[in-house]
Design a protein around this motif. Structure first.
Motif, PDB file in Angstrom:
ATOM      1  N   GLY A   7       3.935   5.348  -6.486  1.00  2.00           N
ATOM      2  CA  GLY A   7       3.642   3.927  -6.296  1.00  2.00           C
ATOM      3  C   GLY A   7       4.450   3.066  -7.249  1.00  2.00           C
ATOM      4  N   GLY A   8       4.309   1.759  -7.081  1.00  2.58           N
ATOM      5  CA  GLY A   8       5.078   0.802  -7.873  1.00  2.58           C
ATOM      6  C   GLY A   8       4.914   1.004  -9.367  1.00  2.58           C
ATOM      7  N   ALA A   9       3.689   1.313  -9.823  1.00  4.38           N
ATOM      8  CA  ALA A   9       3.447   1.477 -11.257  1.00  4.38           C
ATOM      9  C   ALA A   9       4.197   2.679 -11.817  1.00  4.38           C
ATOM     10  CB  ALA A   9       1.946   1.634 -11.513  1.00  4.38           C
ATOM     11  N   VAL A  45       8.591   6.500  -1.947  1.00  2.00           N
ATOM     12  CA  VAL A  45       8.571   5.599  -3.102  1.00  2.00           C
ATOM     13  C   VAL A  45       8.245   4.173  -2.654  1.00  2.00           C
ATOM     14  CG1 VAL A  45       9.891   4.780  -5.103  1.00  2.00           C
ATOM     15  CG2 VAL A  45      10.363   7.049  -4.164  1.00  2.00           C
ATOM     16  N   SER A  46       7.414   3.505  -3.461  1.00  5.15           N
ATOM     17  CA  SER A  46       7.117   2.074  -3.238  1.00  5.15           C
ATOM     18  C   SER A  46       8.135   1.216  -3.975  1.00  5.15           C
ATOM     19  CB  SER A  46       5.757   1.688  -3.829  1.00  5.15           C
ATOM     20  OG  SER A  46       4.727   2.444  -3.334  1.00  5.15           O
ATOM     21  N   ALA A  47       7.976  -0.072  -3.807  1.00  3.57           N
ATOM     22  CA  ALA A  47       8.812  -1.016  -4.553  1.00  3.57           C
ATOM     23  C   ALA A  47       8.470  -0.926  -6.040  1.00  3.57           C
ATOM     24  CB  ALA A  47       8.573  -2.425  -4.032  1.00  3.57           C
ATOM     25  N   THR A  51       7.450  -5.863  -7.665  1.00  4.72           N
ATOM     26  CA  THR A  51       8.506  -6.440  -6.828  1.00  4.72           C
ATOM     27  C   THR A  51       7.989  -7.014  -5.513  1.00  4.72           C
ATOM     28  OG1 THR A  51      10.110  -4.922  -7.784  1.00  4.72           O
ATOM     29  CG2 THR A  51      10.689  -5.908  -5.679  1.00  4.72           C
ATOM     30  N   THR A  52       7.010  -6.336  -4.905  1.00  6.64           N
ATOM     31  CA  THR A  52       6.521  -6.830  -3.611  1.00  6.64           C
ATOM     32  C   THR A  52       5.923  -8.227  -3.757  1.00  6.64           C
ATOM     33  OG1 THR A  52       6.109  -4.564  -2.931  1.00  6.64           O
ATOM     34  CG2 THR A  52       5.030  -6.278  -1.638  1.00  6.64           C
ATOM     35  N   ASN A  53       5.145  -8.439  -4.805  1.00  6.54           N
ATOM     36  CA  ASN A  53       4.583  -9.775  -5.043  1.00  6.54           C
ATOM     37  C   ASN A  53       5.693 -10.803  -5.247  1.00  6.54           C
ATOM     38  OD1 ASN A  53       2.098  -8.586  -4.950  1.00  6.54           O
ATOM     39  ND2 ASN A  53       1.718  -8.657  -7.151  1.00  6.54           N
ATOM     40  N   ARG A 201      -0.017  -4.396   3.087  1.00  5.84           N
ATOM     41  CA  ARG A 201       0.090  -4.192   1.637  1.00  5.84           C
ATOM     42  C   ARG A 201      -0.495  -2.842   1.226  1.00  5.84           C
ATOM     43  NH1 ARG A 201       1.569  -8.005  -2.137  1.00  5.84           N
ATOM     44  NH2 ARG A 201       1.748  -6.061  -3.314  1.00  5.84           N
ATOM     45  N   GLU A 202       0.123  -2.239   0.259  1.00  7.57           N
ATOM     46  CA  GLU A 202      -0.275  -0.930  -0.274  1.00  7.57           C
ATOM     47  C   GLU A 202      -0.098   0.180   0.760  1.00  7.57           C
ATOM     48  OE1 GLU A 202      -0.709  -1.022  -3.428  1.00  7.57           O
ATOM     49  OE2 GLU A 202      -0.869  -3.200  -3.477  1.00  7.57           O
ATOM     50  N   GLY A 203       0.783  -0.044   1.715  1.00  7.40           N
ATOM     51  CA  GLY A 203       0.918   0.895   2.829  1.00  7.40           C
ATOM     52  C   GLY A 203       1.718   2.163   2.557  1.00  7.40           C
TER      53      GLY A 203
HETATM   54 MG    MG Z   1       3.268  -1.508  -4.559  1.00  2.00          MG
END
Ligand code: MG
Ligand code: ASP
Length: 422
Positions: A7-9, A45-47, A51-53, A201-203
């Protein structure tokens, strides 16, 4: 094969990307040690970070005609990625070509522009991860999910066409001499005519689950910044415990009650193929974490507290007092469904029906339409607290000091609609 989702974190900085390499190497060593043919690793992998926000703000600025603000935000996003690339020893421009212009077209709808722009977060993060792993000597391929994961054009909540997608993805995976590691974007797909879409979101968890399903994975692992699935949010509750084993059913309930631990759509594709889902801490990759599977242990044994924020409670009363529950229900849910509201709780009495829903941008139009049929009142700034495995004592404790708008309890589960404290 296994699916790993970051995830992003977990990829919020260069150190995070280096940690991905560490975790990926552990998996490959494992596969070799077990004398299995190295059958590969799908890395979703997420952003990076938030970044998405940030990309969402770019869209909002452009839509509001604030081009300068949009551009400033965009430059910040690019700079953030360039800084990470540089500290990983990658050359922006030659190793990775970044998107030059913002793909915004005023003739398209807000939601379509959103998908073209917001999807770039995952494109950038996966390029960085893939090129970095490649430069460390690993065997890597980058997949462009907008071309592989086919969806319809329900912008921002695209529906996946699994018949098409699974055939394409299996063919891509099963070819001879495929590199060991495939790096793919979570959260995004594409239409038949080549436009990018997002899955909600969070997909990214959902993408990982779909890939696990299509490729009959041995397991899907979600790498997180917590030790696994906890019985409460550690940011709210200091004394949390890890839940080592769950059944799919428990996990669905947790996710649907608003547990931030995984996207609610994640479980079904895995359950259908009996693929275990592991939730593990990216800071301690050999820890056990939590395991969700057919043979999971239930019930959970400790009370589980799940907060779902930003709720609105809408109450409908028939205009002529002749409330016929069955008829009204179908009318109400037709409207709710068409306006894409997500219902978290329902309560009815002889003359009213109340629904608690996520307070999204679709709510006001839905209320307008409901008002043509019913007298409608609503309360905002609410949270829904679900306690699973509750007892009367636990419930009393939970209620203390809170303003409760509504409560629903069964023997083991309590749901409280609570006024959010300012
Ligand atoms: Mg994310
Ligand atoms: N990057 C997307 C989001 O933040 C998808 C995800 O993280 O799962 O919503």
């Amino acid at each position: 094969m296994k699916v790993y989702k970051f995830g992003g974190a977990s990829v919020k900085d260069a150190e995070g990307v280096r940690n991905v390499e560490r975790i990926v190497r552990l998996a490959l060593n494992d596969q070799m040690a077990n004398d299995q043919m190295v059958n590969g690793l799908m890395v979703v992998v997420s952003a990076m970070g938030k970044t998405t926000n940030a990309l969402e703000r770019v869209v909002a600025f452009l839509d509001a005609g604030k081009e300068e603000e949009a551009l400033a935000q965009w430059v910040d996003i690019i700079d953030f990625h360039v800084a990470i690339m540089k500290s990983l020893g990658l050359q922006p421009g030659s190793d990775i070509r970044l998107q030059g212009e913002i793909p915004y077209d005023p003739k398209r709808s807000y939601d379509e522009n959103y998908d073209q722009i917001v999807s770039l977060g995952e494109i950038m993060s996966t390029q960085i991860v893939a090129v970095y792993l490649l430069k460390q000597g690993l065997s890597v391929e980058w997949w462009n999910m907008p071309k592989l994961l086919r969806t319809d054009d329900t912008w921002r909540e695209a529906k996946v066409d699994s018949a098409v997608s699974s055939a394409v993805i299996r063919a891509g995976w099963d070819r001879p001499r495929r590199p060991q590691i495939v790096v793919a974007q979570g959260f995004i797909g594409g239409t038949a005519d080549g436009r990018r879409t997002t899955l909600g979101r969070e997909g990214s968890d959902y993408t990982a689950a779909l890939l696990g399903n299509y490729l009959d994975a041995e397991s899907v692992t979600i790498w997180k910044d917590v030790p696994g699935i906890l019985n409460a949010d550690p940011r709210i509750e200091p004394n949390t415990v890890l839940i080592p084993s769950l059944r799919y059913m428990d996990a669905v309930e947790l996710a649907n009650s608003g547990a931030q631990v995984m996207h609610p759509k994640t479980i079904r594709p895995l359950e259908n193929k009996h693929v275990p889902l592991l939730v593990k801490p990216f800071g301690d990759p050999t820890a056990e974490g939590s395991r969700i599977a057919d043979d999971g242990v239930g019930p959970i044994g400790v009370p589980v507290y799940i907060w779902r924020k930003n709720q609105i409670l809408i109450t409908m009363r028939a205009k002529d007092f002749a409330f016929v529950l069955e008829e009204s229900l179908s009318e109400i849910f037709d409207i709710i469904h068409r306006h894409r509201l997500k219902v978290s709780l329902i309560q009815s009495s002889a003359v009213t029906i109340s629904v608690c829903v996520d307070n999204t941008r679709f709510v006001s139009e839905a209320i307008q339409e409901l008002r043509t049929h019913f007298n409608v009142t609503y309360n905002e700034n609410l949270s829904l607290l679900t306690i699973r495995g509750t007892t009367p004592e636990i419930l009393e404790q939970a209620k203390a000091g809170k303003t409760i708008m509504l409560s629903q309890t069964t023997r083991r589960t309590a749901r409280l609609v609570v006024v959010e404290q300012k």
